[in-house]
Design an enzyme around this catalytic site. Structure first.
Site, short mmCIF file in Angstrom:
data_model
loop_
_atom_site.label_atom_id
_atom_site.label_comp_id
_atom_site.label_asym_id
_atom_site.label_seq_id
_atom_site.Cartn_x
_atom_site.Cartn_y
_atom_site.Cartn_z
N LYS A 11 0.82 -1.21 0.00
CA LYS A 11 0.00 0.00 0.00
C LYS A 11 0.85 1.26 0.00
CE LYS A 11 -4.02 2.15 2.16
NZ LYS A 11 -5.10 2.02 3.18
N MET A 58 -22.08 -35.69 -11.80
CA MET A 58 -20.98 -36.61 -12.06
C MET A 58 -20.67 -37.45 -10.83
SD MET A 58 -19.05 -37.80 -14.42
CE MET A 58 -18.71 -36.66 -15.77
#
Length: 612
Positions: A193, A509
């Site tokens: 930052k 599945m």
């Protein structure tokens, strides 16, 4: 993601500084003093970025102020960072350009990890930009701190932690170069930052310093000649084509190679569309749920010409029994892939497009010299397999809807110029099988990682990249519930994707495997989305998001429902296709066994009339 915008006692917003738009002209007259955040936005503009998918938060917040003023970069505010990553993937997969996503530190960055891993497995070029806590706080377990560089080291081509604002342009330039060259993949740039807030000098272009990064593009001529010799001598060759051909933009060259050699070709899950499905020499998709012709063609071949494929387990089955009679030519941009799983008789390191062009020249020279392979009987054999064992399905009894029919009709009605993006599971396999792919980049899916929740955000990214195309997300009712919040992003940003929810009220599945291998003990696979109750009701959910919600429950409604969805192009459409829950994906090679044991249906294995 928690929104932590404070960086410490007494912190306050930086005073408004010149915007990237204000500086656009001045940067060409030498260096200019800016904040690190402005340098980041100017760098993104300079490498040609037009779209960023992301969410702001404390550590990345300084970058969002100048981003607001950019006239070149569109930021799309997603609802979850994973959505941003998959959207960047969809953007990249549809166009070949580098996709970009952005997140803040800590949970914002870690929410990108799944998409970064997905991009790494499927060689998708994306750049992920994350904010990091201030450099003085790194390593102190500060609020919203996570070592995202360490976390993503195994799943990125390269990554950066930038704490010096002067290094931002170089890091961005190198990140885009690395992501898009050689074997494409994700690169992460983590910026502290304080580096974003500090003053610095912006100059473009920066000096790129990558002394150890020298991807080989041009193949070695000796290996090309040896490959051409094996091709001329073989009698049962197969072109085994992987996603590397798509990523290299080599599809046109590949089609030329198929026409010149008349060699049958298989296209893996990641290579669908690299050769048109209508081509008579295309045997279809190989692997666990591949066509009988493709799987058997590889097993019976005496030569595999492997282009941009990696012999992964879903294609090979039990590796020791895969293509037992075949010599292997293996061409790949990544030398680490060659002979990793299957030893190559002729290893070729190089870009697929360059490799194919060189092969074309060598093969033409052989043809002129009278050296041409005779594949007549091989053609007869593979065509017999294609005609005897075509892809198909048995329609369920009564008014139940076959999911294969739904997907087949979506492909037919929407057409080959559309883009089809799948989630993961049964619907993914049916979409790979029953839609006819006639061009590269028309099929986008999560192959290597198998990421549920991929479809909706990736379709969003693909639609942003190619707004003129129809984009269908073909999703399962399980996958859809993982990332459907990005429908809000689509509505607000005018991204009218179409979503087909193949709703079998199950984790399909997994249920198929429970049916076949776990004595039909359905442990925790019932989703309650269409059987007995609708939790949630997908039509109401679509309406709540501002989309158009449709439902199809009988076979006679399928075409009309798809046609209705095709007519709506100003907002997203979600179609709840309620399908037969016991439909299965066939053919199938059970995991861990030889591809010779391919089944065309439960308990049914092809009977070979003629063994080679």
């Amino acid at each position: 993601m928690t929104d932590g915008t404070a960086s410490g006692p007494g912190s306050r917003p930086e005073p408004h500084a010149p915007s990237p738009a204000d500086l656009a002209g001045s940067r060409h007259r030498g260096s200019v003093t800016v904040t690190g955040a402005q340098s980041l936005v100017l760098s993104l503009e300079s490498v040609g970025v037009d779209t960023v998918f992301g969410i702001p938060g404390g550590a990345i917040l300084p970058a969002y102020d100048p981003l607001l003023d950019s006239t070149k970069v569109r930021h799309i505010l997603v609802r979850h960072e994973q959505g941003a990553g998959h959207a960047a993937e969809g953007y990249a997969a549809a166009t070949g350009k580098v996709g970009v996503c952005m997140a803040t530190s800590g949970p914002g960055a870690t929410n990108l990890v799944t998409a970064i891993a997905d991009a790494y497995m499927d060689s998708v070029p994306i750049v992920a930009i994350t904010g990091q806590v201030s450099s003085s706080a790194i390593g102190t377990d500060a609020f919203q701190e996570a070592d995202i560089r360490g976390i993503t080291m195994p799943i990125t081509k390269h990554n950066y932690l930038v704490t010096d604002p002067a290094q931002i342009p170089r890091a961005i330039a190198e990140a885009f170069h690395i992501a898009s060259t050689g074997r494409p993949g994700p690169v992460l740039v983590d910026i502290s930052k304080d580096a974003l807030q500090a003053q610095t000098t912006f100059e473009w272009p920066p000096k790129i310093e990558l002394p150890g990064y020298r991807p080989v593009a041009r193949p070695h001529n000796k290996q090309i000649r040896e490959a051409a010799r094996l091709i001329a001598e073989s009698r049962r060759p197969v072109l085994y084509v992987g996603g590397g051909v798509i990523r290299a933009g080599a599809s046109d060259a590949l089609r030329e190679l198929v026409e010149l050699t008349q060699i049958p070709v298989v296209t893996t899950l990641m290579a669908r569309g690299s050769v048109p499905d209508r081509h008579p020499l295309n045997l279809g998709m190989p692997g666990m749920h591949g066509t009988v012709a493709a799987v058997t063609g590889l097993q019976k071949a005496d030569l595999l010409i492997t282009l941009g494929a990696r012999f992964d387990d879903r294609v090979t089955g039990q590796l020791s029994t895969f293509a037992p009679h075949a010599k292997v030519i293996h061409a790949d941009i990544d030398p680490a892939e060659i002979s990793k799983n299957r030893i190559a008789d002729v290893p070729i390191v190089g870009d697929c497009k360059d490799v194919i062009h060189e092969l074309l020249g060598a093969i033409r020279a052989d043809h002129e010299a009278g050296q041409r392979g005779d594949y007549t009987s091989w053609h007869e054999q593979v065509q017999e397999w294609k005609s005897t064992y075509p892809l198909g399905y048995t329609a369920p009894e009564g008014d139940s809807v076959a999911p294969q029919h739904v997907i087949e009709r979506i492909g037919a009605i929407s057409g080959p110029e559309s883009v089809f993006v799948a989630g993961v599971g049964q619907h993914q396999m049916w979409a790979a099988q029953f839609i006819s792919y006639e061009r590269p980049n028309s099929w986008v899916n999560s192959g290597g990682l198998g990421t549920m929740g991929f479809a909706v955000p990736a379709a969003m990214g693909a639609k942003v990249a190619e707004p003129q195309r129809t984009v269908w997300a073909i999703d399962g009712d399980g996958c859809f519930q993982m990332t459907n919040q990005e429908l809000a992003t689509c509505v607000i940003n005018n991204i009218p994707i179409k979503v087909a929810v193949i709703n079998n009220s199950s984790l399909g599945m997994v249920r198929q495997w429970q049916t076949l291998f776990y004595n039909e003990r359905y442990s925790n696979t019932d989703l309650h989305t269409s059987v007995e109750r609708r939790v949630p009701d997908f039509v109401k959910l679509a309406d709540a998001y501002g989309c158009v919600g449709l439902r199809c429950e009988t076979p006679d409604q399928v075409d009309a429902t798809i046609a209705k969805a095709m007519e709506i192009n100003d907002v997203p459409v979600v179609v709840d296709f309620v399908v037969h829950r016991d439909a299965m994906v066939w053919p199938m090679v059970p995991a861990g066994v030889s591809n010779d044991k391919i089944q065309t249906a439960r308990g049914m294995t092809p009977v070979w009339e003629r063994e080679e």
